[in-house]
Design a protein around this motif. Structure first.
Motif, PDB file in Angstrom:
ATOM      1  N   ALA A 271       0.818  -1.190  -0.138  1.00  0.00           N
ATOM      2  CA  ALA A 271      -0.095   0.026  -0.069  1.00  0.00           C
ATOM      3  C   ALA A 271       0.908   1.167  -0.067  1.00  0.00           C
ATOM      4  CB  ALA A 271      -0.932  -0.057   1.123  1.00  0.00           C
ATOM      5  N   ASP A 273       0.148   4.001  -0.314  1.00  0.00           N
ATOM      6  CA  ASP A 273      -0.299   5.215   0.089  1.00  0.00           C
ATOM      7  C   ASP A 273      -0.436   5.220   1.668  1.00  0.00           C
ATOM      8  OD1 ASP A 273      -2.193   3.319   0.029  1.00  0.00           O
ATOM      9  OD2 ASP A 273      -3.996   5.000  -0.646  1.00  0.00           O
ATOM     10  N   ALA A 274       0.037   4.084   2.437  1.00  0.00           N
ATOM     11  CA  ALA A 274      -0.088   3.799   3.703  1.00  0.00           C
ATOM     12  C   ALA A 274       0.841   4.833   4.472  1.00  0.00           C
ATOM     13  CB  ALA A 274       0.778   2.487   4.061  1.00  0.00           C
ATOM     14  N   VAL A 292      -3.729   2.592   6.502  1.00  0.00           N
ATOM     15  CA  VAL A 292      -3.964   2.533   5.151  1.00  0.00           C
ATOM     16  C   VAL A 292      -5.334   3.271   4.555  1.00  0.00           C
ATOM     17  CG1 VAL A 292      -4.402   1.230   3.105  1.00  0.00           C
ATOM     18  CG2 VAL A 292      -2.740   0.479   5.213  1.00  0.00           C
ATOM     19  N   ILE A 366      -5.975  -5.968   1.666  1.00  0.00           N
ATOM     20  CA  ILE A 366      -5.774  -4.939   0.823  1.00  0.00           C
ATOM     21  C   ILE A 366      -6.370  -5.219  -0.780  1.00  0.00           C
ATOM     22  CG2 ILE A 366      -4.197  -3.379  -0.291  1.00  0.00           C
ATOM     23  CD1 ILE A 366      -2.562  -3.476   2.269  1.00  0.00           C
TER      24      ILE A 366
END
Length: 374
Positions: A271, A273-274, A292, A366
């Motif tokens: 991820a 964008d975590a 997340v 996810i």
């Protein structure tokens, strides 16, 4: 833990160490009351004093500074209520056992804010201390239980001394995870908890400097130099001492840092964008707090649990807590992001396979979320 589960919630409680289990069984078999003068009593007293020395050694203190309690919460209460001050200054990210005790202590309470990075704002602390010269106690945790961010205790002590204030630190999360040298730290009091180190629940300690007067919370007998009445929990104390000794000798910070960094690298791969709270700051080697975007904490905790991985959404101070963190709120984290915050905390029993299992479980969650959003 079973072979098919990975326990990654050591900041809530750490599984019982083999050394602690052995010491507790030996203490149970020995019997005796540490206040009795006969041989059995003397043997019990020896168990208590051995453990006292072991706990003191973990933080670089002398044994006579250690008062055993029922846990970190009681140790915090003894420090905040027993110091007899008129003012209490606490940070906005303290554990609830400090926040709620401060509110009930009968003293005026000031809450010092933290920066957006989760570090105590020293300029604001200085101003709070300067505005009132009444007898004051400053309580700042050594490291945050949710983010793992280490607090600037040396500077806190320096400021407090300038304003003739006492300093207490809740070191429940720091002890056994980061080196502590009492003479260098310079605080007046420090709280510890056995089960965060791999001892059993129900035992802790307050370490207090020589000459400090404390009013006991529990009165009755003369145990613990009249600071904490009641027959000692000899079994628990024995385990606490053994766990403290094992933590001091093994010093697994380097190993846990490697595992934590592997987890965080894998998380970002899954991820991009975590958000990892406290990344780049001084943190406990064992702690990773992340979110997340688009995934709630409740979803992640339950999904990972079903896949055999135990994590938490923050402090385990309330039963079944899955909600927004007051720590992240104090840092100014957006509500939507804070609602997804998860804490992964490693410990003495954590192995590489646990990290890989956690990443595999996260990958499943996810990917499933992405398919639903498509």
């Amino acid at each position: 833990m079973t072979a098919m589960r990975s326990y990654l919630d050591h900041n809530a409680t750490s599984p019982l160490r083999p050394e602690a289990r052995a010491a507790m069984i030996a203490a149970l078999d020995a019997g005796g009351n540490a206040s009795s003068v006969h041989r059995e009593g003397q043997l019990a007293r020896s168990v208590v004093e051995t453990a006292r020395a072991q706990v003191a050694a973990l933080v670089g203190a002398s044994a006579d500074m250690v008062t055993f309690t029922s846990g970190g919460t009681e140790a915090n209460a003894l420090a905040l209520k027993g110091a007899g001050v008129e003012r209490l200054v606490i940070s906005a990210i303290e554990h609830p056992s400090v926040i709620e005790t401060a509110r009930a202590a009968g003293a005026e309470v000031h809450v010092a804010p933290v920066t957006a990075e989760g570090v105590l704002d020293l300029d604001r602390l200085d101003r709070v201390l300067a505005r009132d010269k009444r007898r004051c106690l400053v309580s700042v945790m050594m490291a945050n239980n949710e983010t793992g961010i280490v607090q600037p205790l040396a500077q806190v002590v320096e400021l407090a001394r300038q304003h003739q204030a006492l300093v207490h630190t809740d070191a429940v999360q720091g002890a056994g995870k980061t080196p502590i040298a009492w003479p260098i730290l310079g605080v007046d009091m420090m709280s510890l908890s056995g089960h965060k180190l791999g001892a059993a629940q129900g035992v802790g300690a307050l370490v207090a400097r020589d000459g400090l007067t404390l009013t006991p919370l529990i009165e009755g007998g003369g145990q613990e130099k009249k600071r904490r009445a009641g027959t000692e929990n000899i079994c628990g104390i024995a385990g606490f001492g053994a766990a403290a000794d094992a933590a001091r000798v093994r010093d697994e910070a380097a190993r846990l840092t490697v595992l934590r960094d592997r987890f965080e690298a894998g998380l970002v791969d899954l991820a991009p964008d975590a958000v990892i709270f406290g990344a780049g700051l001084e943190r406990l080697a064992n702690t990773s707090c992340f979110a997340v975007p688009g995934l709630t904490a409740q979803l992640l905790v339950i999904a990972l649990d079903l896949d055999g991985v135990a994590v938490s959404s923050g402090s385990a101070c309330s039963s079944g807590k899955v909600g927004r963190s007051h720590v992240l709120q104090a840092m100014g984290v957006a509500q939507d992001l804070a609602a997804g915050a998860i804490r992964v905390s490693l410990g003495w029993s954590t192995r590489e396979v646990d990290i890989e299992r956690a990443l595999a479980a996260l990958k499943t969650v996810i990917e499933r979320s992405a398919r639903r959003a498509a």
